[in-house]
Design a protein around this motif. Structure first.
Motif, PDB file in Angstrom:
ATOM      1  N   GLN A  28       0.969  -1.144  -0.113  1.00  0.00           N
ATOM      2  CA  GLN A  28      -0.011  -0.114   0.081  1.00  0.00           C
ATOM      3  C   GLN A  28       0.922   1.286   0.027  1.00  0.00           C
ATOM      4  O   GLN A  28       1.782   1.321   0.625  1.00  0.00           O
ATOM      5  CB  GLN A  28      -0.940   0.045   1.273  1.00  0.00           C
ATOM      6  CG  GLN A  28      -2.071   0.952   1.332  1.00  0.00           C
ATOM      7  CD  GLN A  28      -2.910   1.019   2.400  1.00  0.00           C
ATOM      8  OE1 GLN A  28      -2.502   0.595   3.523  1.00  0.00           O
ATOM      9  NE2 GLN A  28      -4.352   1.362   2.265  1.00  0.00           N
ATOM     10  N   SER A  38      -1.450   5.230   1.908  1.00  0.00           N
ATOM     11  CA  SER A  38      -2.707   4.949   2.505  1.00  0.00           C
ATOM     12  C   SER A  38      -3.835   5.343   1.381  1.00  0.00           C
ATOM     13  O   SER A  38      -5.142   5.453   1.793  1.00  0.00           O
ATOM     14  CB  SER A  38      -3.069   5.626   3.878  1.00  0.00           C
ATOM     15  OG  SER A  38      -2.134   5.456   4.761  1.00  0.00           O
ATOM     16  N   LYS A  39      -3.559   4.982   0.268  1.00  0.00           N
ATOM     17  CA  LYS A  39      -4.654   5.496  -0.869  1.00  0.00           C
ATOM     18  C   LYS A  39      -4.399   4.374  -1.959  1.00  0.00           C
ATOM     19  O   LYS A  39      -5.449   4.305  -2.554  1.00  0.00           O
ATOM     20  CB  LYS A  39      -4.408   6.930  -1.315  1.00  0.00           C
ATOM     21  CG  LYS A  39      -5.233   7.325  -2.406  1.00  0.00           C
ATOM     22  CD  LYS A  39      -4.829   8.630  -2.719  1.00  0.00           C
ATOM     23  CE  LYS A  39      -5.891   9.262  -3.908  1.00  0.00           C
ATOM     24  NZ  LYS A  39      -5.762  10.726  -4.177  1.00  0.00           N
ATOM     25  N   TYR A  40      -3.078   4.087  -2.488  1.00  0.00           N
ATOM     26  CA  TYR A  40      -3.205   3.105  -3.650  1.00  0.00           C
ATOM     27  C   TYR A  40      -2.355   1.821  -3.248  1.00  0.00           C
ATOM     28  O   TYR A  40      -1.884   1.723  -2.112  1.00  0.00           O
ATOM     29  CB  TYR A  40      -1.930   3.840  -4.534  1.00  0.00           C
ATOM     30  CG  TYR A  40      -2.343   5.039  -4.949  1.00  0.00           C
ATOM     31  CD1 TYR A  40      -3.332   5.527  -5.998  1.00  0.00           C
ATOM     32  CD2 TYR A  40      -1.758   6.294  -4.523  1.00  0.00           C
ATOM     33  CE1 TYR A  40      -3.749   6.690  -6.391  1.00  0.00           C
ATOM     34  CE2 TYR A  40      -2.152   7.593  -4.913  1.00  0.00           C
ATOM     35  CZ  TYR A  40      -3.010   7.809  -5.833  1.00  0.00           C
ATOM     36  OH  TYR A  40      -3.415   9.067  -6.292  1.00  0.00           O
ATOM     37  N   ASN A  52      -6.132   2.985  -7.059  1.00  0.00           N
ATOM     38  CA  ASN A  52      -6.754   3.676  -6.342  1.00  0.00           C
ATOM     39  C   ASN A  52      -7.944   2.747  -5.571  1.00  0.00           C
ATOM     40  O   ASN A  52      -8.933   2.193  -5.991  1.00  0.00           O
ATOM     41  CB  ASN A  52      -7.584   4.607  -7.106  1.00  0.00           C
ATOM     42  CG  ASN A  52      -8.246   5.602  -6.094  1.00  0.00           C
ATOM     43  OD1 ASN A  52      -9.082   5.193  -5.231  1.00  0.00           O
ATOM     44  ND2 ASN A  52      -8.251   7.082  -6.214  1.00  0.00           N
ATOM     45  N   GLN A  53      -7.650   2.782  -4.311  1.00  0.00           N
ATOM     46  CA  GLN A  53      -8.159   1.539  -3.281  1.00  0.00           C
ATOM     47  C   GLN A  53      -9.757   2.095  -3.411  1.00  0.00           C
ATOM     48  O   GLN A  53     -10.573   1.175  -3.240  1.00  0.00           O
ATOM     49  CB  GLN A  53      -7.737   1.434  -2.069  1.00  0.00           C
ATOM     50  CG  GLN A  53      -7.674   2.548  -1.185  1.00  0.00           C
ATOM     51  CD  GLN A  53      -6.836   2.497  -0.009  1.00  0.00           C
ATOM     52  OE1 GLN A  53      -5.982   1.878   0.107  1.00  0.00           O
ATOM     53  NE2 GLN A  53      -7.259   2.810   1.133  1.00  0.00           N
ATOM     54  N   ASN A  54     -10.352   3.321  -3.227  1.00  0.00           N
ATOM     55  CA  ASN A  54     -11.711   3.755  -2.982  1.00  0.00           C
ATOM     56  C   ASN A  54     -12.404   3.353  -4.341  1.00  0.00           C
ATOM     57  O   ASN A  54     -13.518   2.762  -4.218  1.00  0.00           O
ATOM     58  CB  ASN A  54     -11.637   5.299  -2.791  1.00  0.00           C
ATOM     59  CG  ASN A  54     -13.015   5.855  -2.750  1.00  0.00           C
ATOM     60  OD1 ASN A  54     -13.247   6.431  -3.885  1.00  0.00           O
ATOM     61  ND2 ASN A  54     -13.770   5.513  -1.711  1.00  0.00           N
ATOM     62  N   ARG A  55     -11.739   3.767  -5.336  1.00  0.00           N
ATOM     63  CA  ARG A  55     -12.463   3.517  -6.684  1.00  0.00           C
ATOM     64  C   ARG A  55     -12.598   1.784  -7.223  1.00  0.00           C
ATOM     65  O   ARG A  55     -13.517   1.466  -7.768  1.00  0.00           O
ATOM     66  CB  ARG A  55     -11.636   4.066  -8.000  1.00  0.00           C
ATOM     67  CG  ARG A  55     -11.681   5.630  -7.729  1.00  0.00           C
ATOM     68  CD  ARG A  55     -11.050   6.257  -8.964  1.00  0.00           C
ATOM     69  NE  ARG A  55     -10.849   7.718  -8.935  1.00  0.00           N
ATOM     70  CZ  ARG A  55     -10.541   8.761  -9.735  1.00  0.00           C
ATOM     71  NH1 ARG A  55      -9.972   7.944 -10.811  1.00  0.00           N
ATOM     72  NH2 ARG A  55     -10.658   9.947  -9.434  1.00  0.00           N
ATOM     73  N   THR A  81     -12.397   4.322   2.426  1.00  0.00           N
ATOM     74  CA  THR A  81     -11.978   5.704   1.836  1.00  0.00           C
ATOM     75  C   THR A  81     -10.238   5.547   1.594  1.00  0.00           C
ATOM     76  O   THR A  81      -9.612   4.597   1.520  1.00  0.00           O
ATOM     77  CB  THR A  81     -12.050   6.646   3.130  1.00  0.00           C
ATOM     78  OG1 THR A  81     -11.347   6.053   4.111  1.00  0.00           O
ATOM     79  CG2 THR A  81     -13.368   6.783   3.631  1.00  0.00           C
ATOM     80  N   ASN A  82      -9.867   6.881   1.269  1.00  0.00           N
ATOM     81  CA  ASN A  82      -8.412   6.847   0.491  1.00  0.00           C
ATOM     82  C   ASN A  82      -7.459   7.233   1.639  1.00  0.00           C
ATOM     83  O   ASN A  82      -6.508   7.649   1.330  1.00  0.00           O
ATOM     84  CB  ASN A  82      -8.450   7.864  -0.634  1.00  0.00           C
ATOM     85  CG  ASN A  82      -8.798   7.185  -1.948  1.00  0.00           C
ATOM     86  OD1 ASN A  82      -8.483   5.941  -2.097  1.00  0.00           O
ATOM     87  ND2 ASN A  82      -9.204   8.006  -2.898  1.00  0.00           N
ATOM     88  N   ASN A  83      -7.870   7.113   2.960  1.00  0.00           N
ATOM     89  CA  ASN A  83      -6.917   7.139   3.807  1.00  0.00           C
ATOM     90  C   ASN A  83      -6.984   5.972   4.928  1.00  0.00           C
ATOM     91  O   ASN A  83      -6.789   6.287   6.166  1.00  0.00           O
ATOM     92  CB  ASN A  83      -7.196   8.657   4.695  1.00  0.00           C
ATOM     93  CG  ASN A  83      -8.446   8.729   5.359  1.00  0.00           C
ATOM     94  OD1 ASN A  83      -9.553   7.688   5.192  1.00  0.00           O
ATOM     95  ND2 ASN A  83      -8.991   9.561   6.269  1.00  0.00           N
ATOM     96  N   GLN A  84      -7.542   4.986   4.645  1.00  0.00           N
ATOM     97  CA  GLN A  84      -7.582   3.818   5.444  1.00  0.00           C
ATOM     98  C   GLN A  84      -6.477   2.710   4.998  1.00  0.00           C
ATOM     99  O   GLN A  84      -6.136   2.241   3.941  1.00  0.00           O
ATOM    100  CB  GLN A  84      -9.119   3.108   5.031  1.00  0.00           C
ATOM    101  CG  GLN A  84      -9.338   2.045   5.788  1.00  0.00           C
ATOM    102  CD  GLN A  84     -10.904   1.530   5.721  1.00  0.00           C
ATOM    103  OE1 GLN A  84     -11.727   2.494   5.151  1.00  0.00           O
ATOM    104  NE2 GLN A  84     -11.104   0.220   5.944  1.00  0.00           N
TER     105      GLN A  84
END
Length: 587
Positions: free
Chosen positions: A408, A411-413, A426-429, A541-544
């Protein structure tokens, strides 16, 4: 010389063109007919519809009624009792005045009207089909008017085909009723669909009527506004910022008790709430403006929902000031202390705590000359338990084929390597795409598990939200929701999809219902709309932070999707870099 090419349209064609401007759907006919009842002085209005008004719209009122000699003339174009001269256009206080509504409805439907004035012993029956009178006779009748509109658009099938589902058209009918019911609280309104009562509003104050339509939760969050100036008198209610929403909050303007759409007045209210609302949230309001009729022009649109103000700039300033003042006296705006430097203000939770001496951490083992290459520059999580994988060289990552490496970043990708390709996700998308396809599949197969709640969640809804729930209830059940409708304004949630945290269930459902009500916000099928909403709402979310197992699961689930490259909202999920491109960038 060749013959002319310009000719007068036949009356029937002209009427159908006019009908297209005034009567666009069943709700348009309901609006025009109720306005006629209000103008006739009715204090009780009963609305019955079948097939959301496509088969039948029946309006029964106790108003003044129509005289026998006038009833046929009332269905002619531009026949009206509201105005006689051009000067009357500056003094309009009635709902209708153009004389187009009845003629327009009659040209695209089958009409049966029975009307009786209190001064007459008998009433009059008139039947019209496609604009042509088929029957007229005297008969015993109650005072007032009963008008039935049958088979709307029977002679214009193309327009009928453009109508939405019955639930959507019914929602639009109810919205027209709400607008008129809020403006005329002295009138009792009853609405029936397929014989079942949908709405029962007795004579009430504005505040009680709002509560009856939108639920008790709204009543407890109303702030009264009031101002009286030479330009206009403003009254009504605005909602506290704490119940603002991105969509679905009620927003109503009335000018001389006529509902209007005025974007610049809406902007004035938004300006008054500046700094009080979360980003993209909208306030709710019910604002009544009383203004001299010679200062406005209501004759600028066939549906009469737009008004031109003579002193629009001054009205904007007055409205903004009025709303801001109400928020201020209710202590909604933060207090200002001009004698204190806000930078030196002590937070409440620290006011009684003694100051602590600051400390400066010193790393006694730090060596500035140590070779940085000995350190692990790719330990992005800084916690081995979260990401046990450590890579010394990016080329090592790209050369791994049998067991792709995953880690990771920021905390986003999620970064992984496959066959000399570096993929950055992109983990959220990615999670949006995974959830969307999961909900879509569940909607088709009814296969998603439901989490039974130990204690049912009671939720108060508006009548609008409850009606929206009825529309999507079956689709919600397929993806795991278990809901019991207690009455018109309250429900019990008995179960929900396992993925949804219990504390977010009621808020998620209310927001979904608001989006369902806002028919202009989506063009998808109900199932797709729900799947998109929940996918965006419940995606990580993108900060998880994700551990290594969760990262692997995310990647595997993404590439098992049918359309893994884009989100349900057509945004790119990942980018791909091949080894050659990456090496060239690092040369």
């Amino acid at each position: 010389m060749a013959g002319g090419v310009i000719f007068r349209l036949p009356q029937q064609v002209a009427n159908q063109i006019a009908a297209g401007e005034v009567i666009q759907r069943p709700a348009s006919a309901v609006k025009e007919l109720i306005e006629n009842s209000v103008d006739a002085g009715a204090t009780e209005i009963k609305i019955q519809v079948k097939d959301a008004g496509k088969t039948l719209i029946k309006i029964v009122d106790n108003g003044e009624g129509i005289a026998p000699q006038d009833i046929e003339l009332a269905f002619q174009r531009h026949a009206t009792s509201k105005i006689k001269t051009t000067d009357d256009l500056t003094k309009i206080m009635t709902k209708g005045f153009r004389g187009e509504a009845l003629a327009s409805i009659a040209s695209v439907a089958q009409i049966e009207i029975i009307s009786k004035k209190s001064t007459n012993q008998l009433g009059t029956l008139l039947c019209i089909e496609g604009g042509e009178v088929k029957r007229k006779e005297q008969l015993a009748a109650q005072n007032g008017t009963t008008i039935s509109v049958k088979n709307l658009f029977f002679n214009t099938p193309v327009r009928r085909n453009f109508l939405k589902t019955n639930q959507t058209e019914l929602r639009r009918i109810l919205e027209e009723v709400y607008r008129l019911a809020i403006a005329h609280c002295y009138v009792r309104f009853d609405v029936f669909d397929q014989g079942s009562e949908l709405l029962h509003l007795t004579k009430a104050t504005v505040k009680h009527r709002l509560r009856n339509i939108f639920g008790t939760k709204l009543r407890d969050n109303l702030l009264e506004i009031n101002s009286d100036t030479q330009i206009a008198k403003i009254s009504g209610y605005v909602l506290k910022p704490n119940i603002s929403k991105q969509r679905g909050n009620p927003q109503y303007f009335f000018v001389n008790n006529r509902f209007i759409i005025a974007p610049y007045l809406r902007h004035a209210v938004l300006e008054a709430y500046q700094g009080l609302l979360p980003e993209k949230s909208q306030p709710g309001y019910f604002i009544f403006i009383e203004i001299a009729t010679d200062k406005i022009d209501v004759n600028i649109h066939p549906t009469k929902t737009e008004i031109k103000f003579e002193e629009s700039e001054n009205l904007y300033a007055i409205l903004k000031s009025t709303v801001k003042h109400s928020l201020g006296i209710h202590r909604i705006t933060p207090p200002l202390d001009f004698n204190q430097n806000p930078d030196l203000r002590v937070p409440y939770e620290y006011k009684d705590k003694p100051p602590t001496r600051p400390t400066v951490p010193i790393d006694t083992n730090y060596n500035p000359f140590e070779d940085a290459r000995q350190k692990n520059v790719l330990d992005f999580q800084n916690t081995p338990s979260n990401n046990p994988l450590k890579i010394e060289n990016i080329s090592d990552l790209l050369d791994i084929k049998a067991q792709p490496s995953i880690f990771q970043l920021f905390s986003k990708y999620i970064v992984c390597g496959f066959d000399n390709n570096l993929i950055i996700i992109n983990q959220n998308r990615a999670h949006q795409r995974i959830l969307f396809e999961k909900f879509k599949k569940g909607n088709k197969t009814n296969s998603l598990p439901s989490q039974q709640l130990i204690f049912p969640i009671f939720v108060s809804l508006s009548i609008q939200q409850t009606n929206a729930l009825k529309e999507i209830e079956d689709d919600l059940k397929k993806i795991g929701f278990r809901i019991k409708i207690v009455n018109k304004t309250s429900i019990q949630i008995l179960g929900a999809p396992q993925i949804c945290p219990t504390e977010k269930i009621s808020a998620t459902l209310e927001e979904l219902l608001d989006q369902t009500i806002d028919v202009s916000s989506h063009t998808d099928t109900i199932g797709d709309m729900i799947a998109k909403f929940l996918a965006r709402k419940w995606a990580i979310t993108n900060n998880q932070l994700l551990n290594h197992v969760e990262q692997n699961e995310m990647v595997n689930n993404l590439f098992a999707c049918q359309d893994y490259g884009i989100t349900p909202f057509n945004k790119k999920v990942f980018i791909r870099l091949d080894k050659g491109a990456l090496n060239r960038k690092l040369e």
